[in-house]
Design an enzyme around this catalytic site. Structure first.
Site, PDB file in Angstrom:
ATOM      1  N   PRO A  16       0.730  -1.282  -0.112  1.00 53.10           N
ATOM      2  CA  PRO A  16       0.141  -0.010   0.056  1.00 53.10           C
ATOM      3  C   PRO A  16       0.719   1.331   0.107  1.00 53.10           C
ATOM      4  CG  PRO A  16      -0.930  -1.482   1.743  1.00 53.10           C
ATOM      5  CD  PRO A  16       0.307  -2.204   1.101  1.00 53.10           C
ATOM      6  N   ASN A  17       0.396   2.158  -0.795  1.00 52.24           N
ATOM      7  CA  ASN A  17       0.878   3.767  -1.030  1.00 52.24           C
ATOM      8  C   ASN A  17       2.312   3.656  -1.677  1.00 52.24           C
ATOM      9  OD1 ASN A  17      -1.479   4.951   0.741  1.00 52.24           O
ATOM     10  ND2 ASN A  17      -0.253   3.739   2.667  1.00 52.24           N
ATOM     11  N   ARG A  24       5.508  11.054  -2.120  1.00 51.66           N
ATOM     12  CA  ARG A  24       5.207  10.729  -0.722  1.00 51.66           C
ATOM     13  C   ARG A  24       6.355  11.048   0.383  1.00 51.66           C
ATOM     14  NH1 ARG A  24       4.716   4.564   1.297  1.00 51.66           N
ATOM     15  NH2 ARG A  24       4.102   4.906   3.636  1.00 51.66           N
ATOM     16  N   TYR A  29      11.318   8.767   2.005  1.00 51.23           N
ATOM     17  CA  TYR A  29      11.447   7.845   1.014  1.00 51.23           C
ATOM     18  C   TYR A  29      12.231   7.933  -0.125  1.00 51.23           C
ATOM     19  CZ  TYR A  29       7.725   5.727   4.167  1.00 51.23           C
ATOM     20  OH  TYR A  29       7.165   5.019   5.298  1.00 51.23           O
ATOM     21  N   ASN A  80       7.964  -5.616  -0.489  1.00 52.95           N
ATOM     22  CA  ASN A  80       7.888  -4.438   0.518  1.00 52.95           C
ATOM     23  C   ASN A  80       6.384  -4.629   0.953  1.00 52.95           C
ATOM     24  OD1 ASN A  80       7.799  -2.119   1.983  1.00 52.95           O
ATOM     25  ND2 ASN A  80       8.860  -0.915   0.424  1.00 52.95           N
ATOM     26  N   ALA A  83       2.606  -0.584   4.605  1.00 51.80           N
ATOM     27  CA  ALA A  83       1.755  -0.526   5.652  1.00 51.80           C
ATOM     28  C   ALA A  83       1.256  -1.916   6.407  1.00 51.80           C
ATOM     29  CB  ALA A  83       0.492   0.561   5.541  1.00 51.80           C
ATOM     30  N   ASP A  93       0.985 -15.461   6.922  1.00 53.06           N
ATOM     31  CA  ASP A  93       0.676 -17.009   6.649  1.00 53.06           C
ATOM     32  C   ASP A  93       0.771 -17.421   5.100  1.00 53.06           C
ATOM     33  OD1 ASP A  93      -0.262 -17.341   9.286  1.00 53.06           O
ATOM     34  OD2 ASP A  93      -2.267 -17.130   8.658  1.00 53.06           O
ATOM     35  N   GLU A 104      11.819  -9.800   2.607  1.00 51.34           N
ATOM     36  CA  GLU A 104      11.214  -8.395   2.883  1.00 51.34           C
ATOM     37  C   GLU A 104      12.122  -7.310   2.893  1.00 51.34           C
ATOM     38  OE1 GLU A 104      11.065  -7.728   7.271  1.00 51.34           O
ATOM     39  OE2 GLU A 104       9.267  -6.576   7.283  1.00 51.34           O
ATOM     40  N   HIS A 106      12.286  -2.857   2.873  1.00 55.99           N
ATOM     41  CA  HIS A 106      11.884  -1.634   3.220  1.00 55.99           C
ATOM     42  C   HIS A 106      12.977  -0.447   2.672  1.00 55.99           C
ATOM     43  CE1 HIS A 106       8.784  -3.208   5.731  1.00 55.99           C
ATOM     44  NE2 HIS A 106       9.671  -3.924   6.268  1.00 55.99           N
ATOM     45  N   LEU A 107      12.343   0.512   2.057  1.00 60.18           N
ATOM     46  CA  LEU A 107      13.171   1.752   1.585  1.00 60.18           C
ATOM     47  C   LEU A 107      14.022   2.308   3.004  1.00 60.18           C
ATOM     48  CD1 LEU A 107      10.266   2.702  -0.321  1.00 60.18           C
ATOM     49  CD2 LEU A 107      12.582   2.760  -1.451  1.00 60.18           C
ATOM     50  N   ARG A 113      12.854   4.235  13.433  1.00 61.66           N
ATOM     51  CA  ARG A 113      11.689   5.271  13.198  1.00 61.66           C
ATOM     52  C   ARG A 113      10.730   4.697  14.360  1.00 61.66           C
ATOM     53  NH1 ARG A 113       9.185   4.937   7.432  1.00 61.66           N
ATOM     54  NH2 ARG A 113       8.173   6.675   8.129  1.00 61.66           N
ATOM     55  N   ARG A 117       6.321   1.022  14.576  1.00 63.54           N
ATOM     56  CA  ARG A 117       6.628   0.564  13.138  1.00 63.54           C
ATOM     57  C   ARG A 117       7.858  -0.355  13.004  1.00 63.54           C
ATOM     58  NH1 ARG A 117       5.491   3.663   8.632  1.00 63.54           N
ATOM     59  NH2 ARG A 117       5.323   5.656   9.720  1.00 63.54           N
TER      60      ARG A 117
HETATM   61  C1  DQA Z   1       8.021   1.109   4.319  1.00 62.59           C
HETATM   62  C2  DQA Z   1       8.296   1.421   5.834  1.00 62.59           C
HETATM   63  C3  DQA Z   1       6.622   1.007   6.354  1.00 62.59           C
HETATM   64  O1  DQA Z   1       6.684   1.270   7.910  1.00 62.59           O
HETATM   65  C4  DQA Z   1       5.824   2.046   5.684  1.00 62.59           C
HETATM   66  O2  DQA Z   1       4.263   1.776   6.144  1.00 62.59           O
HETATM   67  C5  DQA Z   1       5.710   2.122   4.225  1.00 62.59           C
HETATM   68  C6  DQA Z   1       6.932   2.071   3.574  1.00 62.59           C
HETATM   69  C7  DQA Z   1       9.378   1.397   3.703  1.00 62.59           C
HETATM   70  O3  DQA Z   1       9.728   1.157   2.461  1.00 62.59           O
HETATM   71  O4  DQA Z   1      10.297   2.048   4.260  1.00 62.59           O
HETATM   72  O5  DQA Z   1       4.675   2.279   3.628  1.00 62.59           O
HETATM   73  O6  DQA Z   1       7.752  -0.124   3.980  1.00 62.59           O
END
Ligand code: DQA
Length: 152
Positions: A16-17, A24, A29, A80, A83, A93, A104, A106-107, A113, A117
């Site tokens: 998401p997002n 953003r 990011y 990634n 959220a 699962d 996994e 994450h940027l 943080r 989170r």
């Molecule tokens: C994220 C970190 C997450 O906490 C956040 O909700 C994101 C981006 C990252 O790539 O740093 O949407 O996954």
């Protein structure tokens, strides 16, 4: 008789997002868009001689459907969870259910943080986690996953 090794296929999923990357919270990011990240991953895939498919969704179910469809087709996944990181039980699962490794990504460094989170339910099911390198988290994870799959 030597056989040609199977060409690896890697799935890249963005949660998401992440479609809003570039505009953003750029101080966290960066200014690279999702399209640019996908192009860089695709260029790396060509360099490493593997197939890649990138997919973004704002819905957990759509990500699960993509992982399910990948079961007999793909060799590994970069995810990634965005959220969905903290409470994505369905994703957790699903990662345990699929036969291939999921890494996994994450940027940002989620451990540096907000307290809420830092806890990753997705990371608990994943093979590994790469974070804090901005868009390079994806390419670092992609390269490491391909190398490890080739070693196996
Ligand atoms: C994220 C970190 C997450 O906490 C956040 O909700 C994101 C981006 C990252 O790539 O740093 O949407 O996954």
């Amino acid at each position: 008789m030597s056989t040609t090794p199977k060409r690896l296929k890697i799935l890249v999923l963005h949660g998401p997002n992440l479609n809003l990357l570039g505009r953003r919270e750029p101080h966290i990011y960066g200014t690279t868009t999702l399209e640019q990240i996908d192009s860089r991953i695709e260029a790396l895939a060509r360099e490493l001689d593997v197939d890649v498919e990138c997919f973004q969704s704002n819905y957990e179910g759509a990500l699960l459907d993509r992982l399910h469809a990948a079961i007999d087709e793909f060799d590994g996944c970069i995810l990634n969870p965005a959220a969905l990181t903290q409470h994505g039980v369905g994703l957790h699962d699903c990662i345990k259910a699929v036969p291939f490794p999921v890494v996994e990504v994450h940027l940002s460094n989620i451990h540096a943080r907000e307290e809420w989170r830092r806890h990753s339910i997705v990371g608990q099911a994943a093979k590994a986690s790469v974070q804090g390198f901005g868009w390079r988290s994806y390419t670092a994870a992609f390269r490491a996953l391909v190398e490890q799959l080739r070693d196996a």
